[in-house]
Design a protein around this motif. Sequence first.
Motif, PDB file in Angstrom:
ATOM      1  N   TYR A   2       0.931  -1.449  -0.073  1.00  0.00           N
ATOM      2  CA  TYR A   2       0.189   0.128   0.163  1.00  0.00           C
ATOM      3  C   TYR A   2       0.768   1.295  -0.391  1.00  0.00           C
ATOM      4  O   TYR A   2       0.888   2.598   0.605  1.00  0.00           O
ATOM      5  CB  TYR A   2      -0.946  -0.261   1.795  1.00  0.00           C
ATOM      6  CG  TYR A   2      -1.919  -0.658   1.202  1.00  0.00           C
ATOM      7  CD1 TYR A   2      -3.133  -1.566   0.320  1.00  0.00           C
ATOM      8  CD2 TYR A   2      -1.597  -2.251   1.699  1.00  0.00           C
ATOM      9  CE1 TYR A   2      -3.425  -2.680   0.024  1.00  0.00           C
ATOM     10  CE2 TYR A   2      -2.861  -3.362   2.325  1.00  0.00           C
ATOM     11  CZ  TYR A   2      -3.666  -2.763   1.691  1.00  0.00           C
ATOM     12  OH  TYR A   2      -4.501  -4.844   1.492  1.00  0.00           O
ATOM     13  N   PRO A 399      -6.969  -4.510  -3.734  1.00  0.00           N
ATOM     14  CA  PRO A 399      -7.202  -2.777  -3.941  1.00  0.00           C
ATOM     15  C   PRO A 399      -8.584  -2.879  -2.662  1.00  0.00           C
ATOM     16  O   PRO A 399      -8.506  -3.487  -1.811  1.00  0.00           O
ATOM     17  CB  PRO A 399      -8.038  -3.061  -5.321  1.00  0.00           C
ATOM     18  CG  PRO A 399      -7.634  -4.277  -6.252  1.00  0.00           C
ATOM     19  CD  PRO A 399      -7.599  -5.016  -4.587  1.00  0.00           C
ATOM     20  N   GLU A 402     -11.956  -4.017  -1.282  1.00  0.00           N
ATOM     21  CA  GLU A 402     -12.332  -5.072  -1.583  1.00  0.00           C
ATOM     22  C   GLU A 402     -11.841  -6.119  -0.341  1.00  0.00           C
ATOM     23  O   GLU A 402     -10.900  -5.976   0.315  1.00  0.00           O
ATOM     24  CB  GLU A 402     -11.533  -6.211  -2.187  1.00  0.00           C
ATOM     25  CG  GLU A 402     -11.820  -5.191  -3.935  1.00  0.00           C
ATOM     26  CD  GLU A 402     -11.335  -5.729  -5.173  1.00  0.00           C
ATOM     27  OE1 GLU A 402     -10.979  -7.097  -4.669  1.00  0.00           O
ATOM     28  OE2 GLU A 402     -11.347  -4.971  -6.043  1.00  0.00           O
ATOM     29  N   GLU A 443      -9.556   3.592   2.865  1.00  0.00           N
ATOM     30  CA  GLU A 443      -8.656   4.438   2.131  1.00  0.00           C
ATOM     31  C   GLU A 443      -7.504   5.818   2.892  1.00  0.00           C
ATOM     32  O   GLU A 443      -6.771   5.335   2.928  1.00  0.00           O
ATOM     33  CB  GLU A 443      -9.063   5.666   1.531  1.00  0.00           C
ATOM     34  CG  GLU A 443     -10.224   6.167   2.095  1.00  0.00           C
ATOM     35  CD  GLU A 443     -11.464   5.894   2.308  1.00  0.00           C
ATOM     36  OE1 GLU A 443     -11.511   6.703   2.960  1.00  0.00           O
ATOM     37  OE2 GLU A 443     -11.292   4.567   1.612  1.00  0.00           O
TER      38      GLU A 443
END
Length: 562
Positions: A2, A399, A402, A443
């Motif tokens: 990430y 991603p 998910e 995020e």
Amino acid sequence: MYGDQPWLNHYPSEVAPSIDYPKHNLGYLLVDAASRYPKQLAIEFMGTRMTYEQLLQASYRIADGLRGLGLRRGDRVALMLPNCPQMIIAYFGVLLYGGIVVMTNPLYKEGELANQLRDSEASIIITLDIIYPRVEQVKKLTSLQHVVVTSIADYLPFPKNAAYKLKTKSEGLNQHVPNVPSVHRFKQLLARSQPHTVCLEVNAEEDIALLQYTGGTTGIAKGVMLTHYNLLANTIQSSHWFYRSRRGEEIFLAALPCFHVFGLTVLLNQAVYIGGTLVLHPRFDSLQVLKSIQKHKATIFPGAPTMYIAINHNPKAKQYDITSIQACVSGSASLPLEVQETFEALTGGRLIEGYGLTEASPVTHANNLWGYRKLGSIGIPFPDTLAAIVDSDTGEHLPIGEIGELIVKGPQVMKGYWNRPQDTEAVLKDGWLYTGDMGKMDEEGFFYIVDRKKDLINASGFKVYPREVEEILFMHPDVKEAVVLGVPDPYRGETVKAFVVRKEGAAVSEEELIAFCRAKLSSFKIPRIVEFRTELPKTIIGKVLRRKLAEEEQSRQADRQP
């Protein structure tokens, strides 16, 4: 992975993303604490008090006593004890002499006990007199050479010690211990041993400090090899997360059993690392815990969700001043939002959800105690800990957002499974530990556990995650506890069933609960069956035994077969 590890953006300024971990004997935690805080209270146990100086001297004595029984570096010593002074004395005594601790659940039946002792090849066990008959029954099936026996009464002040003996006798609990060469009394062993200074050097990254048995990621009991370095790292990571903790001043409410790795790290090891006081409870009782928090002004209270639920629903909770509580971390199972909010309102302290597993010593993630947090999330990775969501079959990183399998990497990750190289290879890949838990990351780098991979419900081809349904059930004002699992269904393959404990005095019906869920869940997620119970089967730390409920369902299905 990430990129820049987005979770680092949410670290408080007081928490470094990387820490320098010492590489010494885990037992040195006690040596250091006794040097810094010799007169500080280390243990409070039902009226018995022990300073760090006294605890270290007792640990030196038991180390010498075990040496006299033949203990050598690397030998395994089983501790089958609840939270009591003897547990802590023996734990550090074994470590200081270079032995390996094998934590053993005092509730184990003969078969479970025999399997663990046989697998670990423990040569010595330290246990209670009322448990001794179970040990005696399996001793000949194991490698045990010596049994050290103690009693809860050994460390109770008068008249509590006399009352305890009378109570156990009236309940028919066997306190008789034979006078044979292989059986030794704990207090007598201490008395005849010397407090020789000892803290054997170890290869911290390779030498095992603890064999902790777990069902792990496959459901088969295995010995998790945790090194001195693993446990030191996780203790220090946890302590840095509690960055407002005051050295030599914190009071830890120890109702979580220290024979479980969660209690071992966040209670026992962490308290000794910062010179805190452990208020020991041999078992969890919500009323006794309320009284204890008020009396001792406990400040830190790690626990399991069921502990906080029991306190929230104790009718006498508001009669006690428990506002001394500053920080609590919940582990072992998901923490419902309603439970978290109610407990925080009751105490004024902070209750966060964390995440871990035995194979990681155990903590890998937690929400910030005093900084930015997200309710319903397990939080962000600890310092020096990497985490990712991957496809379980291919290992491909998924991603953001998910759902996949959570994998972790860090200094707290186990060396492997004891004598099980194939099982080790199945979950340790390139340093990554495959947890078996399904989750996702948002995020901002916060992680969410959806459920255990093995608990996933397949209803007519749709995936149903039990935790999502349970969260909805907990929102109903009449629900005290709830657990959801998939049960066989001739049409859907599996269907969703809820096991529910109502709040005292509540009378919500099956139809009402199903209607409540229908308003908040997709049709395939709605429980088709609700079974009301007065209680749910749990482990000693309060984790609901889904496996037992599933076994009961399988038995019912078998009985229905023609």
